[in-house]
Design an enzyme around this catalytic site. Structure first.
Site, PDB file in Angstrom:
ATOM      1  N   ASN A 105      52.322  38.337  45.141  1.00 59.02           N
ATOM      2  CA  ASN A 105      51.241  38.859  44.290  1.00 59.02           C
ATOM      3  C   ASN A 105      51.601  40.219  43.697  1.00 59.02           C
ATOM      4  OD1 ASN A 105      49.986  36.676  45.436  1.00 59.02           O
ATOM      5  ND2 ASN A 105      48.272  37.800  46.297  1.00 59.02           N
ATOM      6  N   ASP A 132      41.515  35.311  44.010  1.00 58.84           N
ATOM      7  CA  ASP A 132      42.238  36.240  44.895  1.00 58.84           C
ATOM      8  C   ASP A 132      41.229  36.864  45.884  1.00 58.84           C
ATOM      9  OD1 ASP A 132      44.375  37.743  45.808  1.00 58.84           O
ATOM     10  OD2 ASP A 132      44.179  39.294  44.269  1.00 58.84           O
ATOM     11  N   HIS A 133      41.506  36.764  47.156  1.00 62.02           N
ATOM     12  CA  HIS A 133      40.646  37.333  48.207  1.00 62.02           C
ATOM     13  C   HIS A 133      39.179  36.899  48.101  1.00 62.02           C
ATOM     14  CE1 HIS A 133      43.685  39.907  49.998  1.00 62.02           C
ATOM     15  NE2 HIS A 133      44.113  40.144  48.773  1.00 62.02           N
ATOM     16  N   GLY A 140      50.590  42.647  47.844  1.00 63.46           N
ATOM     17  CA  GLY A 140      51.110  43.994  47.629  1.00 63.46           C
ATOM     18  C   GLY A 140      52.543  43.970  47.152  1.00 63.46           C
ATOM     19  N   THR A 165      49.434  45.985  40.677  1.00 61.03           N
ATOM     20  CA  THR A 165      49.528  47.433  40.421  1.00 61.03           C
ATOM     21  C   THR A 165      50.650  47.795  39.441  1.00 61.03           C
ATOM     22  OG1 THR A 165      48.597  47.862  42.591  1.00 61.03           O
ATOM     23  CG2 THR A 165      49.762  49.680  41.553  1.00 61.03           C
ATOM     24  N   HIS A 215      48.373  46.710  49.329  1.00 60.20           N
ATOM     25  CA  HIS A 215      47.914  46.696  47.940  1.00 60.20           C
ATOM     26  C   HIS A 215      48.008  48.111  47.362  1.00 60.20           C
ATOM     27  CE1 HIS A 215      45.387  43.159  49.474  1.00 60.20           C
ATOM     28  NE2 HIS A 215      46.234  42.637  48.617  1.00 60.20           N
ATOM     29  N   GLY A 216      48.335  48.237  46.097  1.00 61.92           N
ATOM     30  CA  GLY A 216      48.373  49.556  45.448  1.00 61.92           C
ATOM     31  C   GLY A 216      49.755  50.189  45.526  1.00 61.92           C
ATOM     32  N   GLU A 242      44.402  33.820  55.066  1.00 59.01           N
ATOM     33  CA  GLU A 242      45.055  35.094  55.409  1.00 59.01           C
ATOM     34  C   GLU A 242      44.913  35.442  56.881  1.00 59.01           C
ATOM     35  OE1 GLU A 242      44.581  38.587  52.835  1.00 59.01           O
ATOM     36  OE2 GLU A 242      44.518  39.823  54.636  1.00 59.01           O
ATOM     37  N   SER A 272      40.585  38.333  40.955  1.00 61.77           N
ATOM     38  CA  SER A 272      39.846  38.863  42.109  1.00 61.77           C
ATOM     39  C   SER A 272      38.353  38.795  41.802  1.00 61.77           C
ATOM     40  CB  SER A 272      40.253  40.311  42.370  1.00 61.77           C
ATOM     41  OG  SER A 272      39.825  41.123  41.287  1.00 61.77           O
TER      42      SER A 272
HETATM   43  P1  13P Z   1      49.634  45.012  44.205  1.00 63.91           P
HETATM   44  O1  13P Z   1      48.491  45.462  43.343  1.00 63.91           O
HETATM   45  O2  13P Z   1      50.030  46.019  45.205  1.00 63.91           O
HETATM   46  O3  13P Z   1      50.769  44.518  43.381  1.00 63.91           O
HETATM   47  O4  13P Z   1      49.101  43.774  45.061  1.00 63.91           O
HETATM   48  C1  13P Z   1      48.521  42.686  44.404  1.00 63.91           C
HETATM   49  C2  13P Z   1      47.932  41.739  45.371  1.00 63.91           C
HETATM   50  O5  13P Z   1      48.386  41.603  46.489  1.00 63.91           O
HETATM   51  C3  13P Z   1      46.773  40.941  44.935  1.00 63.91           C
HETATM   52  O6  13P Z   1      46.202  40.219  45.968  1.00 63.91           O
END
Ligand code: 13P
Length: 296
Positions: free
Chosen positions: A230, A82-83, A209, A233, A180-181, A134, A50
């Site tokens: 992905n 990422d993003h 996520g 977390t 995410h998270g 996205e 990221s």
């Molecule tokens: P998590 O942290 O929820 O696993 O998601 C990761 C993610 O989507 C990174 O782009």
């Protein structure tokens, strides 16, 4: 082997019904743990970096670590932004050695997202770099991106199909109810969105996520067309739990290797489990054979 673009494995993933994991790197121990998991599982994978992780680790370090991992492991590994938030950031990463990028234009109106993503695809494809786009807004917190549940927007299938036809991204991230998270309850995954879009586009859907989702839900999503998942977390939680316990039990401990080594093991175990669940384990040989056949 050198780092590869996601097109080394994603078309096969969609055709054969498996998904390749994107595991985010946060420091050296993550890179080692993810690579060791890939070696033990004989699995392709994607290093996700990221913008926050790049800032923390340093762009050159991120690329150097990923290159060494690919060369030493001989696994097909993609290094993926990422993003990515701008064309400039995408170009900076490609120039530094990334083999794949995500351009996240999901917060723009559809036509603007298409225009900006197209520009990224044109530049990236010219140098063999794969692109993820996205659509919809994925909820939760990742680095500086914080999207509340009220602002999370499920992707509209018609828009998603149109977005892909216009941009020709190599993988399409859709907001389908994951976040995410950490989840508070169980996510309400809109499988019909995955199914409808996947049937109408040639590339796999990306599930962001990916932490904390039940195995059955992951398998169903893969069966409907998800080819990239992905995960970050769950690795963070597992490794931090180990560090917390070790430091609590050993207040005099100060050598980082004594607590980061076991934390690295915890990450490796999570990643290995995910590779098995995603059915990417054991696929390295298959991919080489399939690619050789295509070349004939
Ligand atoms: P998590 O942290 O929820 O696993 O998601 C990761 C993610 O989507 C990174 O782009």
């Amino acid at each position: 082997m050198p780092l590869v673009s996601m097109n080394y494995f994603l078309p096969f993933a969609k055709r054969k019904g498996f998904a390749v994991g994107q595991f985010n790197m946060n420091n050296l121990e993550y890179v080692q743990a993810i690579t060791d998991a890939g070696i033990e599982e004989n699995s392709p994978f994607i290093f996700g970096a990221s913008e926050g992780a790049i800032k923390y680790m340093g762009l050159e370090n991120v690329v150097a670590l990923a290159k060494v991992a690919a060369e030493k492991s001989k696994l097909p590994i993609a290094l993926h932004l990422d993003h990515g938030s701008s064309f400039e950031m995408v170009m900076k990463c490609i120039r530094a050695g990334f083999t794949s990028v995500m351009f996240d234009g999901s917060h723009y109106p559809l036509e603007e997202n298409i225009r900006l993503t197209k520009k990224v695809v044109e530049a990236a494809h010219a140098v063999g770099v794969s692109v993820e786009g996205e659509l919809g807004t994925i909820g939760g917190v990742e680095d500086d991106i914080n999207v509340s549940q009220e602002d999370a927007n499920i992707a509209n299938p018609k828009d998603a199909i149109y977005f892909w036809q216009e941009t020709k991204v190599d993988a399409l991230a859709l907001a389908v109810g994951t976040a995410h998270g950490m989840y508070k309850g169980e996510p309400n995954i809109r499988y019909h969105v995955i199914e409808e879009v996947s049937k109408n586009i040639d590339v796999p859907i990306v599930l962001h996520g990916g932490s904390g989702i039940k195995d059955e839900a992951i398998l169903k999503a893969i069966s409907l067309g998800v080819g990239k998942i992905n995960v970050n977390t769950e690795n963070q939680v597992a490794s931090t739990k180990v560090v917390r316990k070790l430091l609590e039990e050993n207040p005099k401990m100060y050598d980082p290797r004594k607590y980061l080594g076991p934390a690295r093991e915890a990450i490796k175990e999570v990643v290995k489990e995910k590779m098995r669940l995603f059915k990417s384990s054991g696929k390295v040989f298959y991919l080489r054979e399939a690619l050789d056949k295509e070349k004939v």
